[in-house]
Every structure is written in C-alpha cells, then in structure tokens.
Design a protein around this motif. Sequence first.
Motif, PDB file in Angstrom:
ATOM      1  N   ASN A 269       2.295 -25.618 -23.718  1.00 38.26           N
ATOM      2  CA  ASN A 269       2.050 -24.520 -24.650  1.00 38.26           C
ATOM      3  C   ASN A 269       2.932 -23.319 -24.321  1.00 38.26           C
ATOM      4  O   ASN A 269       3.434 -22.638 -25.224  1.00 38.26           O
ATOM      5  CB  ASN A 269       0.581 -24.103 -24.621  1.00 38.26           C
ATOM      6  N   SER A 270       3.105 -23.047 -23.024  1.00 33.98           N
ATOM      7  CA  SER A 270       3.981 -21.937 -22.634  1.00 33.98           C
ATOM      8  C   SER A 270       5.416 -22.201 -23.102  1.00 33.98           C
ATOM      9  O   SER A 270       6.122 -21.274 -23.517  1.00 33.98           O
ATOM     10  CB  SER A 270       3.952 -21.747 -21.121  1.00 33.98           C
ATOM     11  N   LEU A 271       5.839 -23.454 -23.026  1.00 32.32           N
ATOM     12  CA  LEU A 271       7.196 -23.806 -23.488  1.00 32.32           C
ATOM     13  C   LEU A 271       7.273 -23.765 -25.017  1.00 32.32           C
ATOM     14  O   LEU A 271       8.268 -23.307 -25.589  1.00 32.32           O
ATOM     15  CB  LEU A 271       7.562 -25.197 -22.977  1.00 32.32           C
ATOM     16  N   LYS A 272       6.207 -24.238 -25.664  1.00 32.07           N
ATOM     17  CA  LYS A 272       6.199 -24.334 -27.131  1.00 32.07           C
ATOM     18  C   LYS A 272       6.141 -22.955 -27.783  1.00 32.07           C
ATOM     19  O   LYS A 272       6.865 -22.660 -28.725  1.00 32.07           O
ATOM     20  CB  LYS A 272       5.010 -25.175 -27.579  1.00 32.07           C
ATOM     21  N   TYR A 273       5.260 -22.095 -27.260  1.00 35.73           N
ATOM     22  CA  TYR A 273       5.043 -20.790 -27.886  1.00 35.73           C
ATOM     23  C   TYR A 273       5.845 -19.690 -27.190  1.00 35.73           C
ATOM     24  O   TYR A 273       5.318 -18.632 -26.858  1.00 35.73           O
ATOM     25  CB  TYR A 273       3.552 -20.453 -27.862  1.00 35.73           C
ATOM     26  N   SER A 274       7.100 -19.969 -26.953  1.00 39.01           N
ATOM     27  CA  SER A 274       7.979 -18.973 -26.335  1.00 39.01           C
ATOM     28  C   SER A 274       8.544 -18.051 -27.413  1.00 39.01           C
ATOM     29  O   SER A 274       8.630 -18.415 -28.590  1.00 39.01           O
ATOM     30  CB  SER A 274       9.117 -19.660 -25.582  1.00 39.01           C
ATOM     31  N   GLU A 276      11.319 -16.120 -29.504  1.00 38.96           N
ATOM     32  CA  GLU A 276      12.667 -16.506 -29.948  1.00 38.96           C
ATOM     33  C   GLU A 276      13.722 -15.702 -29.202  1.00 38.96           C
ATOM     34  O   GLU A 276      13.631 -14.484 -29.083  1.00 38.96           O
ATOM     35  CB  GLU A 276      12.783 -16.266 -31.459  1.00 38.96           C
ATOM     36  N   GLY A 277      14.679 -16.427 -28.643  1.00 42.62           N
ATOM     37  CA  GLY A 277      15.771 -15.771 -27.936  1.00 42.62           C
ATOM     38  C   GLY A 277      15.439 -15.360 -26.509  1.00 42.62           C
ATOM     39  O   GLY A 277      16.256 -14.734 -25.847  1.00 42.62           O
ATOM     40  N   VAL A 278      14.232 -15.736 -26.036  1.00 44.85           N
ATOM     41  CA  VAL A 278      13.815 -15.375 -24.678  1.00 44.85           C
ATOM     42  C   VAL A 278      13.608 -16.650 -23.864  1.00 44.85           C
ATOM     43  O   VAL A 278      12.937 -17.577 -24.303  1.00 44.85           O
ATOM     44  CB  VAL A 278      12.494 -14.564 -24.694  1.00 44.85           C
ATOM     45  N   THR A 279      14.229 -16.716 -22.690  1.00 49.71           N
ATOM     46  CA  THR A 279      14.071 -17.880 -21.818  1.00 49.71           C
ATOM     47  C   THR A 279      12.660 -17.910 -21.247  1.00 49.71           C
ATOM     48  O   THR A 279      12.208 -16.939 -20.640  1.00 49.71           O
ATOM     49  CB  THR A 279      15.081 -17.829 -20.660  1.00 49.71           C
ATOM     50  N   PRO A 280      11.933 -19.002 -21.436  1.00 49.98           N
ATOM     51  CA  PRO A 280      10.549 -19.059 -20.942  1.00 49.98           C
ATOM     52  C   PRO A 280      10.474 -18.951 -19.424  1.00 49.98           C
ATOM     53  O   PRO A 280      11.230 -19.594 -18.701  1.00 49.98           O
ATOM     54  CB  PRO A 280      10.064 -20.444 -21.416  1.00 49.98           C
ATOM     55  N   ASN A 313       5.879 -15.504 -20.483  1.00 53.57           N
ATOM     56  CA  ASN A 313       6.418 -14.400 -21.277  1.00 53.57           C
ATOM     57  C   ASN A 313       6.539 -14.793 -22.753  1.00 53.57           C
ATOM     58  O   ASN A 313       7.443 -14.352 -23.455  1.00 53.57           O
ATOM     59  CB  ASN A 313       7.777 -13.960 -20.733  1.00 53.57           C
ATOM     60  N   GLY A 314       5.588 -15.634 -23.209  1.00 53.94           N
ATOM     61  CA  GLY A 314       5.632 -16.123 -24.586  1.00 53.94           C
ATOM     62  C   GLY A 314       5.038 -15.154 -25.586  1.00 53.94           C
ATOM     63  O   GLY A 314       4.846 -13.965 -25.305  1.00 53.94           O
ATOM     64  N   ILE A 315       4.696 -15.683 -26.763  1.00 54.39           N
ATOM     65  CA  ILE A 315       4.271 -14.830 -27.879  1.00 54.39           C
ATOM     66  C   ILE A 315       2.834 -14.333 -27.706  1.00 54.39           C
ATOM     67  O   ILE A 315       2.437 -13.361 -28.336  1.00 54.39           O
ATOM     68  CB  ILE A 315       4.369 -15.595 -29.216  1.00 54.39           C
ATOM     69  N   LYS A 335       1.345 -25.259 -39.171  1.00 49.49           N
ATOM     70  CA  LYS A 335       1.903 -26.461 -38.548  1.00 49.49           C
ATOM     71  C   LYS A 335       3.417 -26.540 -38.684  1.00 49.49           C
ATOM     72  O   LYS A 335       4.082 -27.275 -37.952  1.00 49.49           O
ATOM     73  CB  LYS A 335       1.252 -27.709 -39.146  1.00 49.49           C
ATOM     74  N   ASN A 336       3.980 -25.776 -39.625  1.00 47.46           N
ATOM     75  CA  ASN A 336       5.432 -25.770 -39.765  1.00 47.46           C
ATOM     76  C   ASN A 336       6.116 -24.869 -38.742  1.00 47.46           C
ATOM     77  O   ASN A 336       7.313 -24.979 -38.508  1.00 47.46           O
ATOM     78  CB  ASN A 336       5.819 -25.305 -41.186  1.00 47.46           C
ATOM     79  N   GLU A 337       5.318 -23.949 -38.144  1.00 51.42           N
ATOM     80  CA  GLU A 337       5.892 -23.040 -37.156  1.00 51.42           C
ATOM     81  C   GLU A 337       5.970 -23.690 -35.777  1.00 51.42           C
ATOM     82  O   GLU A 337       6.973 -23.590 -35.077  1.00 51.42           O
ATOM     83  CB  GLU A 337       5.044 -21.770 -37.064  1.00 51.42           C
ATOM     84  N   TYR A 338       4.852 -24.368 -35.389  1.00 49.88           N
ATOM     85  CA  TYR A 338       4.791 -24.984 -34.069  1.00 49.88           C
ATOM     86  C   TYR A 338       4.130 -26.348 -34.203  1.00 49.88           C
ATOM     87  O   TYR A 338       3.226 -26.542 -35.013  1.00 49.88           O
ATOM     88  CB  TYR A 338       3.989 -24.114 -33.094  1.00 49.88           C
TER      89      TYR A 338
END
Length: 342
Positions: A269-274, A276-280, A313-315, A335-338
Amino acid sequence: AMCLLVGPDHVVEVANEFMINLWGKAAEQVMHKPMFEGLPDSTEQGFEKMLGDVYTTGFSFSANEMPVSLIRFGVPEVVYQNFVYEPYKDANGTVLGVLAISIDVTQQVLARHKIEEVVKQRTEELREANAGLAEANISLNHNNKQLEQFAYIVSHDLQEPVRKISIFTKMLEQDLQSLSEKQRKYFDRINTASERMGNLIRDVLRYSVLSKNNELFETVDLNTVANDILSDLELIIEQTGASVHFDELPKIEAIPLQMSQLFLNLISNSLKYSSEGVTPEISITSQLLPKGSATFLSSDSETDYYKMVFTDNGIGFDEEYAEKIFDIFQRLHNKNEYSGTG
C-alpha cells in the motif's frame, strides 16, 4: 436500651425509656410485673429459656440480630436486636436477677436484607444474561464457521471459470485479425473486469484462510517476514526506486501467515499510494511497551507487547476515514486511480 429483671419470674424492676420504647408498651403495662406478663407477645420465642439459664447458671448470654416478634403500640412488628443478658449478683455472688442490655438494629438488618435481595436479583439477571450471551456466541461461532467455509468454497470454485473467461477472451482477441476501436474498447473492458474479479476472488480466498487459522500461534521472526516480503516486492521496489528501512525487529508469538499478509499489505500500500513524482520512503520501527501499558481488549498485564509503526511519505488519508479503511474490501479511491480490492 437497658432493664433489670429480678427473681425467677423476671420482674421488671428497672427499665429506661429506650427499653420501654423498644417493647412498644406504656410504662405502667410492664413496670414491676413479671416480664412475660407485661410482654405476653414475647413468649414462645425462646426468651424464657435464655433468661432462665442465665438466672440459674450465672453465665451470661448474647446474641446478634435476633428477630423478636412484638406488638409495638398496637402494631405487630419484627424487631432485630443485639443483646446481652448478664447475671445480677449480690456481694456473696448469689444471682438476684438478670441485667438486659439491647440495641435495636432493625433498620440496619432490613437495609442489608434489601441489598442482599437486590444483589440476588441482579446476580440472577446477570446469570440469565450470561447464559443468553453464551448461547448467542455459540450460534455466532457456528454462523461464522459456515460463512468462512462458504467464502472459501465459493472463492475457490470461482477462480477457474474466471480464469477461463480471461484466457478465452485474450485468445478471441488474438484470433480476430482487425478490431475497430469500439471492439478493442470492449475487449479491454472485459479483460479489466475479469482481472479485477480474479483479484477479488483471490482476496476473499486469502481472507477466509486467515480466518480459519486463528489459533496457530508460534514464534515469528519479523525480520525474516520483512525480508521475505521485500523479496516478493523486489520488482515494484526497483521500478519505483523506493527505499524500505527497518532496524532489528522483534520475535513475537503470532500467526505466521497473518504477519506475512500484514507486512505485504502495508508495504505494498505504501508503494501503491505514493505521491506522484516522489520516491517512496518506507520505515518500519518497533518499541517494547512497558508492562501493563497495552490497552486493547484482550491484553494481559504480565505479557510483553511491541508497538509496530509503519510510516511512509505517500498520499495518506483523511482522519474521518480511519475506521473505514480497516473494513474488509473497503477503498477510498476510484478503481481507475489505484489497483486492488480494498
């Protein structure tokens, strides 16, 4: 209350106001008369023998909360007394009478009886409630087992037809030489829907397996769990450039499959909901709690507990959804976002 009863007939020689009031008679009805003549309502309750024994033996007698049936001021009542009968002797030690000292404890006794009655009633109500709760728990456990079995069977049996839908759709798409934009759009929708259905069925199956193995506790090294999950997620970690840090994690008593699923879900989830443009960046820490400081429902003050903290440091999410996100198959985004089923 105090009185002096003289001779073998226990004549009331002296009686103070408290004793006369306790008897519930006028003074002229009892004074200078044998006690059981002035107080006929006190006969046949054992007092004749008590007074006779003290008078003849010279030994005192006492009793607490003794119920006495009297007609006090014309009204039948039960009076509870703490009393002492002491032999009254002359200088030569000859017993002349009995000195009676009594304390009216009726209100205290009745209050205690009322409390005991209420406690008995509440205890019976609690026993009935507990019996009902136990029966409800048995029924609930039975229903839960049926639901778990149903979820496992259904999700397991549905995997094959969904897989066939996906395979044959792709085969049909490949066999058709040319597709219009509209047809290709339809195939994309079929493929997306079948893939999502497959994910949902696998998640239901995985959840039912976790529910069925809730007693298989053993020592689990969380370092091994974390490393195994990072190995499973190696590709997406490389693609996102993510960094996952954790210090020495503890060994705990837990269900291995649940710990693996927990670490997988939280890290993925941390990887998925990162953002945009920020390294997880993901951090996992642990802290041994002081004994007795754990406050969840089934905590034991003598058992060691660890607090595990996963940060990234995700959303993030709004505080108002803090409860909702832990419900099964709940999601906060389209569901189209994630990807995922919640």
